[in-house]
Design a protein around this motif. Structure first.
Motif, PDB file in Angstrom:
ATOM      1  N   VAL A 199      -2.683   3.713   3.205  1.00  0.00           N
ATOM      2  CA  VAL A 199      -1.789   3.932   2.064  1.00  0.00           C
ATOM      3  C   VAL A 199      -1.495   2.640   1.319  1.00  0.00           C
ATOM      4  CG1 VAL A 199      -0.736   5.986   3.056  1.00  0.00           C
ATOM      5  CG2 VAL A 199       0.260   3.751   3.544  1.00  0.00           C
ATOM      6  N   ALA A 200      -1.757   1.508   1.950  1.00  0.00           N
ATOM      7  CA  ALA A 200      -1.576   0.218   1.286  1.00  0.00           C
ATOM      8  C   ALA A 200      -2.436  -0.815   1.994  1.00  0.00           C
ATOM      9  CB  ALA A 200      -0.113  -0.207   1.303  1.00  0.00           C
ATOM     10  N   ASP A 201      -3.175  -1.610   1.213  1.00  0.00           N
ATOM     11  CA  ASP A 201      -4.038  -2.630   1.804  1.00  0.00           C
ATOM     12  C   ASP A 201      -3.273  -3.889   2.187  1.00  0.00           C
ATOM     13  OD1 ASP A 201      -6.552  -1.338   1.779  1.00  0.00           O
ATOM     14  OD2 ASP A 201      -6.624  -1.579  -0.392  1.00  0.00           O
ATOM     15  N   ASN A 202      -2.296  -4.234   1.383  1.00  0.00           N
ATOM     16  CA  ASN A 202      -1.548  -5.459   1.655  1.00  0.00           C
ATOM     17  C   ASN A 202      -0.254  -5.412   0.854  1.00  0.00           C
ATOM     18  OD1 ASN A 202      -0.645  -7.962   2.347  1.00  0.00           O
ATOM     19  ND2 ASN A 202      -2.422  -9.083   1.585  1.00  0.00           N
ATOM     20  N   MET A 203       0.846  -5.126   1.514  1.00  0.00           N
ATOM     21  CA  MET A 203       2.121  -5.020   0.817  1.00  0.00           C
ATOM     22  C   MET A 203       3.037  -6.159   1.225  1.00  0.00           C
ATOM     23  SD  MET A 203       3.208  -1.024   0.634  1.00  0.00           S
ATOM     24  CE  MET A 203       4.608  -1.504  -0.374  1.00  0.00           C
ATOM     25  N   SER A 204       3.561  -6.854   0.243  1.00  0.00           N
ATOM     26  CA  SER A 204       4.516  -7.921   0.544  1.00  0.00           C
ATOM     27  C   SER A 204       5.841  -7.335   1.010  1.00  0.00           C
ATOM     28  CB  SER A 204       4.735  -8.798  -0.690  1.00  0.00           C
ATOM     29  OG  SER A 204       5.189  -8.005  -1.785  1.00  0.00           O
ATOM     30  N   ASP A 205       6.187  -6.143   0.511  1.00  0.00           N
ATOM     31  CA  ASP A 205       7.412  -5.464   0.926  1.00  0.00           C
ATOM     32  C   ASP A 205       7.025  -4.137   1.564  1.00  0.00           C
ATOM     33  OD1 ASP A 205       9.908  -4.478   1.363  1.00  0.00           O
ATOM     34  OD2 ASP A 205      10.349  -4.036  -0.743  1.00  0.00           O
ATOM     35  N   SER A 206       6.949  -4.135   2.889  1.00  0.00           N
ATOM     36  CA  SER A 206       6.536  -2.929   3.604  1.00  0.00           C
ATOM     37  C   SER A 206       7.718  -2.080   4.046  1.00  0.00           C
ATOM     38  CB  SER A 206       5.691  -3.306   4.826  1.00  0.00           C
ATOM     39  OG  SER A 206       6.415  -4.179   5.673  1.00  0.00           O
ATOM     40  N   SER A 207       8.932  -2.465   3.620  1.00  0.00           N
ATOM     41  CA  SER A 207      10.118  -1.712   4.026  1.00  0.00           C
ATOM     42  C   SER A 207      10.108  -0.299   3.457  1.00  0.00           C
ATOM     43  CB  SER A 207      11.391  -2.440   3.590  1.00  0.00           C
ATOM     44  OG  SER A 207      11.437  -2.583   2.179  1.00  0.00           O
ATOM     45  N   ALA A 208       9.335  -0.084   2.384  1.00  0.00           N
ATOM     46  CA  ALA A 208       9.248   1.257   1.804  1.00  0.00           C
ATOM     47  C   ALA A 208       8.685   2.254   2.806  1.00  0.00           C
ATOM     48  CB  ALA A 208       8.379   1.224   0.549  1.00  0.00           C
ATOM     49  N   TYR A 209       7.930   1.768   3.781  1.00  0.00           N
ATOM     50  CA  TYR A 209       7.359   2.636   4.811  1.00  0.00           C
ATOM     51  C   TYR A 209       8.089   2.497   6.148  1.00  0.00           C
ATOM     52  CZ  TYR A 209       3.575   3.296   1.489  1.00  0.00           C
ATOM     53  OH  TYR A 209       2.839   3.614   0.367  1.00  0.00           O
ATOM     54  N   GLY A 210       9.238   1.853   6.131  1.00  0.00           N
ATOM     55  CA  GLY A 210      10.053   1.768   7.341  1.00  0.00           C
ATOM     56  C   GLY A 210       9.771   0.566   8.209  1.00  0.00           C
ATOM     57  N   ASN A 227      -3.252  -6.197   7.847  1.00  0.00           N
ATOM     58  CA  ASN A 227      -2.243  -6.018   6.805  1.00  0.00           C
ATOM     59  C   ASN A 227      -2.170  -4.593   6.274  1.00  0.00           C
ATOM     60  OD1 ASN A 227      -1.398  -8.716   6.823  1.00  0.00           O
ATOM     61  ND2 ASN A 227      -3.037  -9.326   5.420  1.00  0.00           N
ATOM     62  N   LYS A 228      -3.144  -3.755   6.627  1.00  0.00           N
ATOM     63  CA  LYS A 228      -3.146  -2.387   6.115  1.00  0.00           C
ATOM     64  C   LYS A 228      -1.980  -1.585   6.694  1.00  0.00           C
ATOM     65  CE  LYS A 228      -8.161  -1.793   5.445  1.00  0.00           C
ATOM     66  NZ  LYS A 228      -8.652  -3.057   6.043  1.00  0.00           N
ATOM     67  N   ILE A 229      -1.419  -0.729   5.869  1.00  0.00           N
ATOM     68  CA  ILE A 229      -0.428   0.243   6.331  1.00  0.00           C
ATOM     69  C   ILE A 229      -1.111   1.598   6.382  1.00  0.00           C
ATOM     70  CG2 ILE A 229       1.725   1.431   5.794  1.00  0.00           C
ATOM     71  CD1 ILE A 229       2.746  -1.150   4.623  1.00  0.00           C
ATOM     72  N   LEU A 230      -1.034   2.240   7.545  1.00  0.00           N
ATOM     73  CA  LEU A 230      -1.748   3.489   7.778  1.00  0.00           C
ATOM     74  C   LEU A 230      -0.767   4.646   7.900  1.00  0.00           C
ATOM     75  CD1 LEU A 230      -4.197   2.229  10.568  1.00  0.00           C
ATOM     76  CD2 LEU A 230      -4.538   2.165   8.085  1.00  0.00           C
ATOM     77  N   GLN A 231      -1.175   5.772   7.360  1.00  0.00           N
ATOM     78  CA  GLN A 231      -0.423   7.009   7.562  1.00  0.00           C
ATOM     79  C   GLN A 231      -1.118   7.780   8.672  1.00  0.00           C
ATOM     80  OE1 GLN A 231       0.672   9.333   4.086  1.00  0.00           O
ATOM     81  NE2 GLN A 231       0.473  11.253   5.233  1.00  0.00           N
ATOM     82  N   LEU A 232      -0.496   7.795   9.847  1.00  0.00           N
ATOM     83  CA  LEU A 232      -1.092   8.405  11.031  1.00  0.00           C
ATOM     84  C   LEU A 232      -0.805   9.898  11.045  1.00  0.00           C
ATOM     85  CD1 LEU A 232      -2.620   7.586  13.674  1.00  0.00           C
ATOM     86  CD2 LEU A 232      -0.375   7.524  14.787  1.00  0.00           C
ATOM     87  N   GLY A 233      -1.818  10.678  11.441  1.00  0.00           N
ATOM     88  CA  GLY A 233      -1.689  12.130  11.402  1.00  0.00           C
ATOM     89  C   GLY A 233      -0.961  12.741  12.573  1.00  0.00           C
TER      90      GLY A 233
END
Length: 270
Positions: free
Chosen positions: A96-107, A147-153
């Motif tokens: 869902v994101a390759d590299n986010m400086s602010d990852s708080s949006a995903y918890g 750095n990737k953020i993953l949405q796990l199923g």
């Protein structure tokens, strides 16, 4: 409805269908799907660390899981099996994101959880776990070093976030009535000595109905814990002293104390 109206409706339906297909193909063509646990052999995992409200370490030795920190206690085999089964199912994840400086949006802030898995060969996988997905069926994860953020199923956050009590085995005794040779109950100055042979039960040398004796002993060894007292404070009042000798000559002794309501407290197991 006249012919012109019918034609207009048909065109709108077709255009709507084309738009939906374009949205679907656009989304699927740009969504990268991976299996982050593909290389994890859960049968080789012998150490697990989880951290949400405090680090909990669990280790497997001779096929048995134990909580080794912050207390030493047998681990709940069902809880461990559920966590490892979720990992072994090798669920898909989307980037869902390759590299986010602010990852708080995903918890991934102070509410993030952590899970790490090790085998005898070293670290297997580590991850931070963010919030649940909107449908509550999955969660967001970030593998250590990536750095990737993953949405796990699948939802592993709820499992990892369980309190220490839920990781501990609540089955007080790990044997059955067929393993018992004798049971002693002391109520004040009165001693009841239960002896079990292959065909009958005796209490203080008198043969008693097998069903009644078995039900009483089964009620004792089938007890499960609602919680744990790790201090040396002795609750009161004392109800029963007991001792159990197994057919392999192992001896277990302890005490049962009156607690709140209909609950009792088992103490000083050895």
């Amino acid at each position: 409805m006249n012919k012109t109206t019918k034609t207009l409706v048909a065109v709108l339906v077709i255009l709507g269908g084309i738009y939906a297909i374009q949205r679907f193909t656009s989304r699927t063509s740009t969504t990268e799907l991976i299996k982050p646990f593909a290389g994890v052999d859960t049968s080789a995992v012998n150490r697990v660390e989880v951290d949400f409200a405090g680090k909990i370490i669990l280790e497997r030795s001779q096929g048995r899981w134990m909580v080794t920190s912050p207390v030493k206690s047998p681990a709940d085999p069902g809880q461990m099996n559920l966590l490892l089964t979720r990992i072994a199912s090798n669920p898909e994840a989307s980037v869902v994101a390759d590299n986010m400086s602010d990852s708080s949006a995903y918890g991934f802030d102070e509410d993030a959880a952590y899970a790490g898995f090790w085998s005898t060969n070293g670290k297997v996988i580590e991850m931070r776990i963010g919030r649940l997905t909107p449908d509550f069926n999955g969660c967001y994860i970030q593998l250590t070093g990536d750095n990737k953020i993953l949405q796990l199923g699948t939802n592993i956050r709820t499992l990892v976030g369980q309190p220490l009590t839920d990781w501990r085995d609540k089955q007080i005794f790990s044997f059955g009535t067929s393993d018992i040779e004798t049971v002693d109950f002391a109520l004040g100055d009165t001693l009841y000595h239960f002896f079990h042979s292959d065909t009958s039960w005796q209490v203080n040398g008198v043969r008693v109905p097998e069903m009644e004796a078995r039900d009483l002993v089964s009620g004792l060894i089938g007890s499960t814990a609602l919680g744990f007292i790790d201090s040396t404070v002795t609750p009161s009042p004392l109800i029963i002293d007991y001792g159990i000798t197994l057919s392999n000559k192992q001896h277990i002794a302890g005490q049962i104390f009156k607690s709140a309501g209909s609950e009792v407290t088992f103490g000083q197991l050895c």
